[in-house]
Design a protein around this motif. Structure first.
Motif, PDB file in Angstrom:
ATOM      1  N   ALA A 294       0.845  -1.154  -0.085  1.00 48.42           N
ATOM      2  CA  ALA A 294      -0.086   0.192   0.059  1.00 48.42           C
ATOM      3  C   ALA A 294       0.865   1.367   0.045  1.00 48.42           C
ATOM      4  CB  ALA A 294      -1.008   0.021   1.005  1.00 48.42           C
ATOM      5  N   GLU A 295       1.775   1.259   0.756  1.00 42.76           N
ATOM      6  CA  GLU A 295       2.868   2.560   0.864  1.00 42.76           C
ATOM      7  C   GLU A 295       3.217   2.504  -0.547  1.00 42.76           C
ATOM      8  OE1 GLU A 295       5.477   3.036   4.218  1.00 42.76           O
ATOM      9  OE2 GLU A 295       4.058   1.604   5.371  1.00 42.76           O
ATOM     10  N   THR A 296       3.912   1.733  -1.064  1.00 40.64           N
ATOM     11  CA  THR A 296       4.471   1.855  -2.512  1.00 40.64           C
ATOM     12  C   THR A 296       3.730   2.117  -3.538  1.00 40.64           C
ATOM     13  OG1 THR A 296       5.945   0.156  -1.846  1.00 40.64           O
ATOM     14  CG2 THR A 296       6.097   0.684  -4.221  1.00 40.64           C
ATOM     15  N   GLN A 297       2.485   2.006  -3.456  1.00 38.47           N
ATOM     16  CA  GLN A 297       1.658   2.483  -4.398  1.00 38.47           C
ATOM     17  C   GLN A 297       1.236   3.938  -4.465  1.00 38.47           C
ATOM     18  OE1 GLN A 297      -1.504  -0.805  -3.948  1.00 38.47           O
ATOM     19  NE2 GLN A 297      -1.721  -0.464  -6.036  1.00 38.47           N
ATOM     20  N   GLN A 298       1.717   4.538  -3.060  1.00 36.92           N
ATOM     21  CA  GLN A 298       1.266   5.903  -3.038  1.00 36.92           C
ATOM     22  C   GLN A 298       2.529   6.626  -3.935  1.00 36.92           C
ATOM     23  OE1 GLN A 298      -1.555   6.850  -1.874  1.00 36.92           O
ATOM     24  NE2 GLN A 298      -1.772   4.841  -1.466  1.00 36.92           N
ATOM     25  N   LEU A 299       3.565   5.959  -4.295  1.00 38.44           N
ATOM     26  CA  LEU A 299       4.725   6.669  -5.099  1.00 38.44           C
ATOM     27  C   LEU A 299       4.563   6.835  -6.395  1.00 38.44           C
ATOM     28  CD1 LEU A 299       7.628   4.502  -3.021  1.00 38.44           C
ATOM     29  CD2 LEU A 299       6.835   6.957  -2.258  1.00 38.44           C
ATOM     30  N   SER A 300       5.308   7.544  -7.229  1.00 36.54           N
ATOM     31  CA  SER A 300       5.329   7.597  -8.438  1.00 36.54           C
ATOM     32  C   SER A 300       5.878   6.275  -9.121  1.00 36.54           C
ATOM     33  CB  SER A 300       6.435   8.721  -9.152  1.00 36.54           C
ATOM     34  OG  SER A 300       7.778   8.336  -8.797  1.00 36.54           O
TER      35      SER A 300
ATOM     36  N   LEU B 257       9.282   1.330  -8.907  1.00 32.06           N
ATOM     37  CA  LEU B 257      10.365   0.246  -9.743  1.00 32.06           C
ATOM     38  C   LEU B 257      11.675   0.328  -8.814  1.00 32.06           C
ATOM     39  CD1 LEU B 257       9.870   1.722 -13.277  1.00 32.06           C
ATOM     40  CD2 LEU B 257       8.918  -0.376 -12.462  1.00 32.06           C
ATOM     41  N   ASP B 258      12.166   1.538  -8.328  1.00 30.37           N
ATOM     42  CA  ASP B 258      13.008   1.320  -7.331  1.00 30.37           C
ATOM     43  C   ASP B 258      12.900   0.630  -6.183  1.00 30.37           C
ATOM     44  OD1 ASP B 258      14.580   3.117  -8.749  1.00 30.37           O
ATOM     45  OD2 ASP B 258      13.931   5.005  -7.977  1.00 30.37           O
ATOM     46  N   VAL B 259      11.583   0.518  -5.538  1.00 30.90           N
ATOM     47  CA  VAL B 259      11.173  -0.508  -4.514  1.00 30.90           C
ATOM     48  C   VAL B 259      11.367  -1.789  -4.789  1.00 30.90           C
ATOM     49  CG1 VAL B 259       9.430  -1.085  -2.834  1.00 30.90           C
ATOM     50  CG2 VAL B 259       9.873   1.462  -3.317  1.00 30.90           C
ATOM     51  N   ILE B 260      10.803  -2.327  -6.026  1.00 31.57           N
ATOM     52  CA  ILE B 260      10.803  -3.539  -6.556  1.00 31.57           C
ATOM     53  C   ILE B 260      12.240  -3.919  -6.796  1.00 31.57           C
ATOM     54  CG2 ILE B 260      10.067  -5.042  -8.467  1.00 31.57           C
ATOM     55  CD1 ILE B 260       7.923  -3.117  -8.995  1.00 31.57           C
ATOM     56  N   SER B 261      12.911  -3.152  -7.283  1.00 26.05           N
ATOM     57  CA  SER B 261      14.363  -3.558  -7.391  1.00 26.05           C
ATOM     58  C   SER B 261      15.128  -4.031  -6.154  1.00 26.05           C
ATOM     59  CB  SER B 261      15.357  -2.441  -8.224  1.00 26.05           C
ATOM     60  OG  SER B 261      14.801  -2.200  -9.648  1.00 26.05           O
ATOM     61  N   ASN B 262      14.934  -3.114  -5.191  1.00 24.93           N
ATOM     62  CA  ASN B 262      15.512  -3.417  -3.780  1.00 24.93           C
ATOM     63  C   ASN B 262      14.796  -4.613  -3.118  1.00 24.93           C
ATOM     64  OD1 ASN B 262      17.498  -1.211  -2.858  1.00 24.93           O
ATOM     65  ND2 ASN B 262      16.064  -0.206  -4.155  1.00 24.93           N
ATOM     66  N   ILE B 263      13.650  -5.007  -3.417  1.00 25.08           N
ATOM     67  CA  ILE B 263      12.962  -6.113  -2.556  1.00 25.08           C
ATOM     68  C   ILE B 263      13.046  -7.188  -3.502  1.00 25.08           C
ATOM     69  CG2 ILE B 263      11.896  -4.627  -1.041  1.00 25.08           C
ATOM     70  CD1 ILE B 263       9.307  -5.483  -2.605  1.00 25.08           C
TER      71      ILE B 263
ATOM     72  N   THR C 245       3.771  -8.908  -6.331  1.00 30.42           N
ATOM     73  CA  THR C 245       2.598  -8.304  -6.327  1.00 30.42           C
ATOM     74  C   THR C 245       2.646  -7.054  -6.866  1.00 30.42           C
ATOM     75  OG1 THR C 245       1.936  -9.442  -4.429  1.00 30.42           O
ATOM     76  CG2 THR C 245       0.752  -7.622  -4.759  1.00 30.42           C
ATOM     77  N   LEU C 246       3.694  -6.038  -6.567  1.00 33.42           N
ATOM     78  CA  LEU C 246       3.874  -4.917  -7.043  1.00 33.42           C
ATOM     79  C   LEU C 246       4.113  -4.835  -8.565  1.00 33.42           C
ATOM     80  CD1 LEU C 246       6.307  -3.364  -4.179  1.00 33.42           C
ATOM     81  CD2 LEU C 246       3.830  -2.684  -4.831  1.00 33.42           C
TER      82      LEU C 246
END
Length: 334
Positions: A49-55, A60-66, A76-77
């Protein structure tokens, strides 16, 4: 059968077994350490939910890191961004990076043939969108898939091609990733000096890779440190191996699945150093971490069981070691 093994036999075979299993645990689809989102977000229980609030680009940066740490959340993302693209098409560069992340995420779940298809299509799209700088990353994803399928020749050829293109386009992130992959190949062939040389160069340029203008994909520095540790262990340089595993243990990317892996590696190194107290310390740490980590991939779980079996054997927990070894064999066979 396990209980009949002598301590001498265990110690004689330990280094070779460890080098193999240690190397397997470091096979993780490469995740980006660049454009690092906040540690709070990466560790959040509400990360979707928190990541979906981002651009889109920050998502994509979050996905890369996790991707390799919290693979199911990354999937899921990725699926959510795919759905968004159907309703509102993403910019070409974002779509290209999403395809790349999807390719590496497929590796996490053992979908190697599908990853190869994604990688090939991604390289075609990179040419079409005139983002040739993305090509070495797609080739890297394809190389890892072939490695997992046991296609050694294709893996080596693709790794060299990825490195050639990375140098041609001055893509420092792709250079680091390719040097890491090539070092692993050299380690498996016992070409330890070549492996160390590649890894040291990767460390030397890591800062430049992090500050690269267009972020595509960069493995965490802890992976390089762990692989250097693996090479030194294979060479019998246990103090050097310990040094680099301790660096990985302290890195900011020490969360998710790698927490358990690096901690187990430290326990294994202390077996070689014959420090039983430290072995028990890191074994307990690793088992505590595992309770709070969703391993997700059966391949990763099989690796973890194998490592735990070795450690429990060393501390004379023969029944536990045998059960873990059998569980590991069952998963690897599957």
């Amino acid at each position: 059968m396990t209980m009949m093994l002598s301590k001498k036999s265990i110690e004689y075979n330990f280094s070779r077994i460890f080098a193999l299993i240690f190397g397997l645990t470091l096979y993780l689809a490469i995740s980006a350490a660049s454009a690092q989102p906040s540690q709070r977000l990466l560790l959040s229980d509400n990360i979707i939910a928190e990541t979906q609030q981002l651009s889109v680009r920050k998502q994509l940066d979050v996905i890369s890191n996790i991707n390799t740490q919290r693979s199911a959340d990354a999937k899921t993302l990725i699926d959510l961004l795919d759905q968004q693209h159907v309703q509102q098409p993403l910019a070409n560069i974002d779509l290209l990076r999403l395809t790349l992340l999807h390719c590496f995420n497929l590796l996490e779940f053992g979908e190697f043939n599908q990853a190869i298809s994604f990688a090939k299509q991604g390289e075609i799209n990179a040419r079409e969108f005139k983002y040739d700088t993305a090509r070495p990353y797609f080739i890297q994803c394809q190389a890892i898939a072939h490695q997992s399928l046991g296609n050694t020749l294709q893996e080596q050829q693709l790794t060299e091609e990825a490195l050639r293109l990375a140098k041609r386009y001055s893509e420092k992130q792709a250079i680091v990733n390719s040097l890491y992959a090539r070092s692993r190949q050299n380690t498996s062939l016992e070409n330890y000096n070549s492996a160390i040389e590649d890894l040291r160069f990767a460390l030397d340029i890591y800062g430049e890779a992090q500050s690269q203008f267009q972020h595509w994909y960069l493995l965490p520095i802890s992976y390089i440190q762990s692989e250097i540790s693996n090479v030194f262990f294979s060479m019998g340089e246990y103090e050097e191996a310990l040094h680099f595993s301790e660096l990985a243990y302290k890195d900011i990317s020490f969360f998710g699945k790698i927490k358990s892996t690096v901690t187990l590696n430290l326990a294994l190194i202390h077996i070689a150093l014959n420090d039983k107290a430290k072995v028990l310390y890191f074994l307990n740490k690793a088992e505590d971490f595992s309770k709070n980590i969703n391993i997700g991939s059966e391949r990763d779980l099989a690796n973890q069981y194998a490592l735990l079996a070795i450690i429990h054997l060393y501390v004379d927990d023969y029944d536990i070691a045998e059960k873990l070894a059998l569980s590991s064999i069952e998963l690897f066979t599957k």
